[in-house]
Design a protein around this motif. Structure first.
Motif, mmCIF file in Angstrom:
data_model
loop_
_atom_site.group_PDB
_atom_site.id
_atom_site.type_symbol
_atom_site.label_atom_id
_atom_site.label_comp_id
_atom_site.label_asym_id
_atom_site.label_seq_id
_atom_site.Cartn_x
_atom_site.Cartn_y
_atom_site.Cartn_z
ATOM 1 N N PRO A 164 0.778 -1.195 -0.002
ATOM 2 C CA PRO A 164 -0.139 0.134 -0.099
ATOM 3 C C PRO A 164 0.752 1.281 -0.004
ATOM 4 C CG PRO A 164 -0.167 -1.068 2.057
ATOM 5 C CD PRO A 164 0.681 -2.087 1.166
ATOM 6 N N HIS A 287 -2.772 -11.137 0.561
ATOM 7 C CA HIS A 287 -3.109 -10.283 1.530
ATOM 8 C C HIS A 287 -2.581 -8.877 1.061
ATOM 9 C CE1 HIS A 287 -2.404 -9.267 6.015
ATOM 10 N NE2 HIS A 287 -2.539 -8.266 5.524
ATOM 11 N N THR A 288 -1.311 -8.784 0.466
ATOM 12 C CA THR A 288 -0.713 -7.655 -0.146
ATOM 13 C C THR A 288 -1.376 -7.017 -1.173
ATOM 14 O OG1 THR A 288 1.450 -8.738 0.240
ATOM 15 C CG2 THR A 288 1.454 -6.632 -1.090
ATOM 16 N N ASP A 291 -4.446 -5.153 0.385
ATOM 17 C CA ASP A 291 -3.970 -3.979 1.121
ATOM 18 C C ASP A 291 -3.734 -2.952 0.033
ATOM 19 O OD1 ASP A 291 -4.051 -5.176 3.642
ATOM 20 O OD2 ASP A 291 -1.936 -5.307 3.916
ATOM 21 N N TRP A 295 -6.073 0.546 -0.177
ATOM 22 C CA TRP A 295 -5.312 1.931 -0.024
ATOM 23 C C TRP A 295 -5.929 2.706 -1.276
ATOM 24 C CZ3 TRP A 295 -2.076 4.908 -3.037
ATOM 25 C CH2 TRP A 295 -1.491 5.981 -2.160
#
Length: 303
Positions: A164, A287-288, A291, A295
């Motif tokens: 993010p 997960h990344t 995120d 953002w």
């Protein structure tokens, strides 16, 4: 530990400064000339910065990071990444800094064949882009500083990282921004460049953990890949982000977004890093990406 971070105002620098401070380090965060800090192409100013802060460790992140744009500005990218790195090394040698981490890039490997993969640190350096060539120069300068002057440098070859807050000049963030904008506008097309290349992606929060561990445990004069290992194609990356969208969307190729040259597959072997430091990536790609998309949704403001 007293630490100096060049390029602290950048994407990775922001995360690194936060991580170092969370570990209890006293950090001087130099954001470069745009943030009121030091221009790494100004040797006298750099010498003043390093002499004034007398850090135990220097994390050198400052420089040009946009691979695609390096084709149109080869002189500027070489100055920033090669001359700038030389200046940092000279300033560190003046005050005998205990450890200097010089961050280069997996783009130094350049032309890669199937037999080269996964890339270990002893593979040939055959850069394709002006950016890659400038990072080869920085890598060799750091090695020369160790061999010729005894400066305890540790070189990092960072593979693709994301998280993010990353600029939309980078592919995952660019696709996530378009998805977030489409959710607001109702558009269904997500423009993408060449989706066939495959890259080795690591969350920036895992990357900065690796950097500090290398300052603590890395061998002076050595070079380490910072990567996760398995490659993911840009097509898969894009499809994962589109699958997270609140409304139906599709990926649409746009020739205007393609680079002059793209290395087909680039993924590394992190064994040397793991053996030296005990590091392992902890944050899954899914997960990344969630995120990153969250953002960009937040940047759109209230509905």
């Amino acid at each position: 530990m007293r630490a100096l971070v060049t390029g602290a105002g950048g994407f990775v620098g922001h995360y690194l400064v936060g991580h170092l401070r969370a570990c209890g380090d006293h950090v001087t965060a130099d954001e470069g000339p745009l943030g009121g800090g030091t221009d790494i192409c100004d040797l006298d100013a750099l010498r003043g910065l390093v002499a004034g802060t007398r850090p135990d460790a220097v994390y050198h992140l400052a420089g040009w990071s946009d691979v695609g744009a390096s084709w149109s500005a080869p002189v500027e990218v070489f100055r920033a990444n090669a001359e700038g790195t030389l200046n940092v090394l000279l300033a560190c040698a003046d005050v005998a800094v205990t450890k200097v981490l010089v961050v280069t890039s997996a783009d130094v490997y350049g032309v890669v064949g199937p037999d080269d993969l996964p890339l270990a640190e002893d593979r040939p350096l055959r850069p394709v882009s002006p950016y890659g060539a400038s990072k080869v120069a920085a890598d060799v300068l750091a090695l020369q500083s160790f061999l010729g002057s005894g400066l305890p440098t540790v070189r990092v070859r960072a593979f693709n990282h994301l998280g993010p807050g990353q600029s939309d000049r980078f592919v995952a963030s660019a696709i996530a921004r378009r998805v977030a904008e489409n959710e607001r506008s109702g558009e269904t097309s997500v423009r993408v460049g060449n989706v066939t290349p495959a890259r080795d992606f690591t969350d920036v929060r895992d990357v900065v953990r690796a950097y500090r561990l290398l300052v603590e445990h890395g061998e002076p004069g050595e070079v380490y890949n910072v990567c996760s290992g398995p490659p993911v194609s840009i097509a898969e990356l894009g499809e994962r982000l589109v699958a997270m969208a609140a409304t139906p969307m599709r990926l649409d190729p746009d020739p205007a977004l393609q680079r002059p040259v793209d290395v087909p597959v680039l993924h590394g072997d992190p064994s040397r890093l793991c053996e030296a430091t005990g590091w392992q990536p902890e944050i899954p790609l899914e997960h990344t990406l969630a995120d990153v998309l969250a953002w960009w949704r937040a940047q759109q403001g209230p509905a």
